[in-house]
Design a protein around this motif. Structure first.
Motif, PDB file in Angstrom:
ATOM      1  N   LYS A  24       1.332  -1.680  -0.375  1.00 59.39           N
ATOM      2  CA  LYS A  24       0.169  -0.130   0.334  1.00 59.39           C
ATOM      3  C   LYS A  24       0.699   0.920  -0.102  1.00 59.39           C
ATOM      4  N   THR A  25       0.704   2.473  -0.875  1.00 62.78           N
ATOM      5  CA  THR A  25       1.450   3.434  -0.936  1.00 62.78           C
ATOM      6  C   THR A  25       0.634   4.591  -0.229  1.00 62.78           C
ATOM      7  N   VAL A  66       5.258  20.441  -7.988  1.00 66.51           N
ATOM      8  CA  VAL A  66       5.656  19.136  -7.975  1.00 66.51           C
ATOM      9  C   VAL A  66       4.946  18.036  -7.408  1.00 66.51           C
ATOM     10  N   TYR A  67       4.988  16.741  -7.414  1.00 67.65           N
ATOM     11  CA  TYR A  67       4.643  15.844  -6.890  1.00 67.65           C
ATOM     12  C   TYR A  67       5.143  14.755  -6.028  1.00 67.65           C
ATOM     13  N   PRO A  68       4.839  14.302  -5.288  1.00 69.22           N
ATOM     14  CA  PRO A  68       5.452  13.523  -4.296  1.00 69.22           C
ATOM     15  C   PRO A  68       5.129  12.142  -4.540  1.00 69.22           C
ATOM     16  N   HIS A  69       5.993  11.217  -5.560  1.00 67.37           N
ATOM     17  CA  HIS A  69       5.731   9.900  -6.108  1.00 67.37           C
ATOM     18  C   HIS A  69       6.783   9.301  -4.774  1.00 67.37           C
ATOM     19  N   GLN A  70       7.892   9.081  -4.617  1.00 63.51           N
ATOM     20  CA  GLN A  70       9.055   8.259  -3.933  1.00 63.51           C
ATOM     21  C   GLN A  70       8.511   7.892  -2.438  1.00 63.51           C
ATOM     22  N   ILE A  71       8.187   6.718  -2.820  1.00 66.43           N
ATOM     23  CA  ILE A  71       7.696   6.014  -1.316  1.00 66.43           C
ATOM     24  C   ILE A  71       8.716   6.080  -0.031  1.00 66.43           C
ATOM     25  N   VAL A  72       8.810   6.347   0.780  1.00 68.99           N
ATOM     26  CA  VAL A  72       9.486   6.742   1.592  1.00 68.99           C
ATOM     27  C   VAL A  72       9.635   5.018   2.725  1.00 68.99           C
ATOM     28  N   ARG A  73      10.459   4.774   3.122  1.00 70.11           N
ATOM     29  CA  ARG A  73      10.371   3.235   3.812  1.00 70.11           C
ATOM     30  C   ARG A  73      10.981   3.205   5.100  1.00 70.11           C
ATOM     31  N   GLU A  74      10.750   2.722   6.431  1.00 67.76           N
ATOM     32  CA  GLU A  74      11.654   2.846   7.514  1.00 67.76           C
ATOM     33  C   GLU A  74      11.583   1.644   8.451  1.00 67.76           C
ATOM     34  N   ALA A  78      13.191  -3.322  27.086  1.00 69.75           N
ATOM     35  CA  ALA A  78      14.001  -4.529  27.516  1.00 69.75           C
ATOM     36  C   ALA A  78      13.566  -5.304  26.335  1.00 69.75           C
ATOM     37  N   GLY A  79      14.331  -6.207  26.194  1.00 74.56           N
ATOM     38  CA  GLY A  79      14.440  -7.168  25.369  1.00 74.56           C
ATOM     39  C   GLY A  79      13.804  -7.089  23.805  1.00 74.56           C
ATOM     40  N   ALA A  80      14.303  -6.612  23.965  1.00 70.95           N
ATOM     41  CA  ALA A  80      14.056  -5.555  22.457  1.00 70.95           C
ATOM     42  C   ALA A  80      14.918  -6.469  21.849  1.00 70.95           C
ATOM     43  N   ASP A  81      15.893  -7.178  22.146  1.00 64.81           N
ATOM     44  CA  ASP A  81      17.209  -7.387  21.475  1.00 64.81           C
ATOM     45  C   ASP A  81      16.436  -9.060  21.338  1.00 64.81           C
ATOM     46  N   ARG A  82      16.066  -9.705  21.510  1.00 62.94           N
ATOM     47  CA  ARG A  82      15.149 -10.955  20.984  1.00 62.94           C
ATOM     48  C   ARG A  82      14.188 -11.128  19.972  1.00 62.94           C
ATOM     49  N   VAL A  83      13.298  -9.667  20.326  1.00 63.77           N
ATOM     50  CA  VAL A  83      11.795  -8.926  19.404  1.00 63.77           C
ATOM     51  C   VAL A  83      12.273  -9.414  17.786  1.00 63.77           C
ATOM     52  N   GLN A  84      13.462  -8.535  17.731  1.00 67.50           N
ATOM     53  CA  GLN A  84      13.348  -7.935  16.537  1.00 67.50           C
ATOM     54  C   GLN A  84      14.155  -9.195  15.096  1.00 67.50           C
ATOM     55  N   SER A  85      14.868  -8.592  14.302  1.00 66.32           N
ATOM     56  CA  SER A  85      15.617  -9.407  13.760  1.00 66.32           C
ATOM     57  C   SER A  85      17.542  -8.725  13.135  1.00 66.32           C
ATOM     58  N   GLY A  86      16.891  -7.326  12.989  1.00 67.16           N
ATOM     59  CA  GLY A  86      18.252  -6.387  13.175  1.00 67.16           C
ATOM     60  C   GLY A  86      18.402  -6.253  12.067  1.00 67.16           C
ATOM     61  N   MET A  87      19.214  -6.273  11.069  1.00 70.62           N
ATOM     62  CA  MET A  87      19.531  -6.291   9.776  1.00 70.62           C
ATOM     63  C   MET A  87      18.605  -7.293   8.343  1.00 70.62           C
ATOM     64  N   ARG A  88      18.133  -7.698   8.731  1.00 68.43           N
ATOM     65  CA  ARG A  88      17.798  -9.423   8.445  1.00 68.43           C
ATOM     66  C   ARG A  88      16.052  -9.174   8.266  1.00 68.43           C
ATOM     67  N   ASN A  89      16.032  -8.925   6.458  1.00 72.10           N
ATOM     68  CA  ASN A  89      14.727  -8.468   6.332  1.00 72.10           C
ATOM     69  C   ASN A  89      14.019  -7.089   6.281  1.00 72.10           C
ATOM     70  N   ALA A  90      14.627  -6.531   6.107  1.00 71.95           N
ATOM     71  CA  ALA A  90      15.297  -4.538   6.141  1.00 71.95           C
ATOM     72  C   ALA A  90      14.036  -4.060   5.472  1.00 71.95           C
ATOM     73  N   PHE A  91      13.340  -4.522   4.546  1.00 72.49           N
ATOM     74  CA  PHE A  91      13.122  -3.703   3.325  1.00 72.49           C
ATOM     75  C   PHE A  91      12.432  -2.311   3.847  1.00 72.49           C
ATOM     76  N   GLY A  92      11.938  -2.920   4.791  1.00 72.96           N
ATOM     77  CA  GLY A  92      10.341  -1.443   5.935  1.00 72.96           C
ATOM     78  C   GLY A  92       9.539  -1.183   4.699  1.00 72.96           C
ATOM     79  N   LYS A  93       8.344  -0.691   5.663  1.00 69.18           N
ATOM     80  CA  LYS A  93       7.242  -0.113   5.867  1.00 69.18           C
ATOM     81  C   LYS A  93       7.792   0.988   5.432  1.00 69.18           C
ATOM     82  N   PRO A  94       6.039   0.801   3.624  1.00 68.10           N
ATOM     83  CA  PRO A  94       6.493   2.442   4.093  1.00 68.10           C
ATOM     84  C   PRO A  94       5.565   3.604   4.338  1.00 68.10           C
ATOM     85  N   ILE A  95       6.133   4.835   4.948  1.00 66.97           N
ATOM     86  CA  ILE A  95       5.726   4.932   6.389  1.00 66.97           C
ATOM     87  C   ILE A  95       5.061   7.040   5.374  1.00 66.97           C
ATOM     88  N   SER A  96       5.744   7.102   4.735  1.00 73.51           N
ATOM     89  CA  SER A  96       5.829   8.156   3.585  1.00 73.51           C
ATOM     90  C   SER A  96       5.816   8.208   1.549  1.00 73.51           C
TER      91      SER A  96
END
Length: 160
Positions: free
Chosen positions: A13-14, A76-84, A91-109
């Motif tokens: 989704k854009t 100008v028209y904003p075409h470029q999709i920004v991902r994050e 606490a415990g965040a290191d066990r939840v996330q996968s770092g840079m594995r599958n780091a394509f990101g979600k579109p935010i703007s």
């Protein structure tokens, strides 16, 4: 037949642009003076900044020249999709996330990619409202994340 995938195929989704209008004021009449806001360096400008610049300049021009005394165009028209890549904190965040594995990101703007000396906003006015148009473009430039300059496109001989 082999299909070539693009990065846009992976984005489901854009994000919607917040820019409401691209043409404001009097769209029918011809005006003798045309003034533009141009960027000095190449940049990426998010839709939030473009909308803030549009609102700031349009509000000043409406008060100074009236509803039918100018024509403002966002060029100008904003075409470029920004991902994050969202990162968890706490606490415990290191066990939840996968770092840079599958780091394509979600579109935010979305954002507009502009080149050096590209015009962002143009205002067409009568000679008597030239100073107001310059001030409106200066205020719009303050909302953008890149240094800007004001260029007179048409009617240079009419203003002094």
């Amino acid at each position: 037949m082999v299909r070539a995938y693009t990065r846009r195929d992976y984005i489901r989704k854009t994000p919607n642009s917040r820019i409401v209008q691209y043409d404001m004021g009097n769209l029918k009449d011809e005006f003798p003076v045309s003034v533009s806001l141009a960027v000095k360096k190449p940049a990426q400008i998010r839709h939030n900044s473009l909308e803030a610049a549009r609102i700031a300049s349009n509000r000043l021009m409406q008060r100074a020249a009236g509803r039918l005394g100018y024509h403002l165009k966002l060029r100008v028209y904003p075409h470029q999709i920004v991902r994050e890549n969202p990162m968890a904190t706490g606490a415990g965040a290191d066990r939840v996330q996968s770092g840079m594995r599958n780091a394509f990101g979600k579109p935010i703007s979305v954002e507009a990619i502009v080149k050096k000396d590209q015009k962002i906003i143009t205002i067409d006015v009568q000679e008597k409202n030239f100073e107001d148009a310059k001030l409106a473009l200066k205020r719009a430039g303050m909302k953008l994340p890149v240094p800007c300059k004001i260029v007179v496109d048409k009617g240079q001989e009419l203003i002094k």
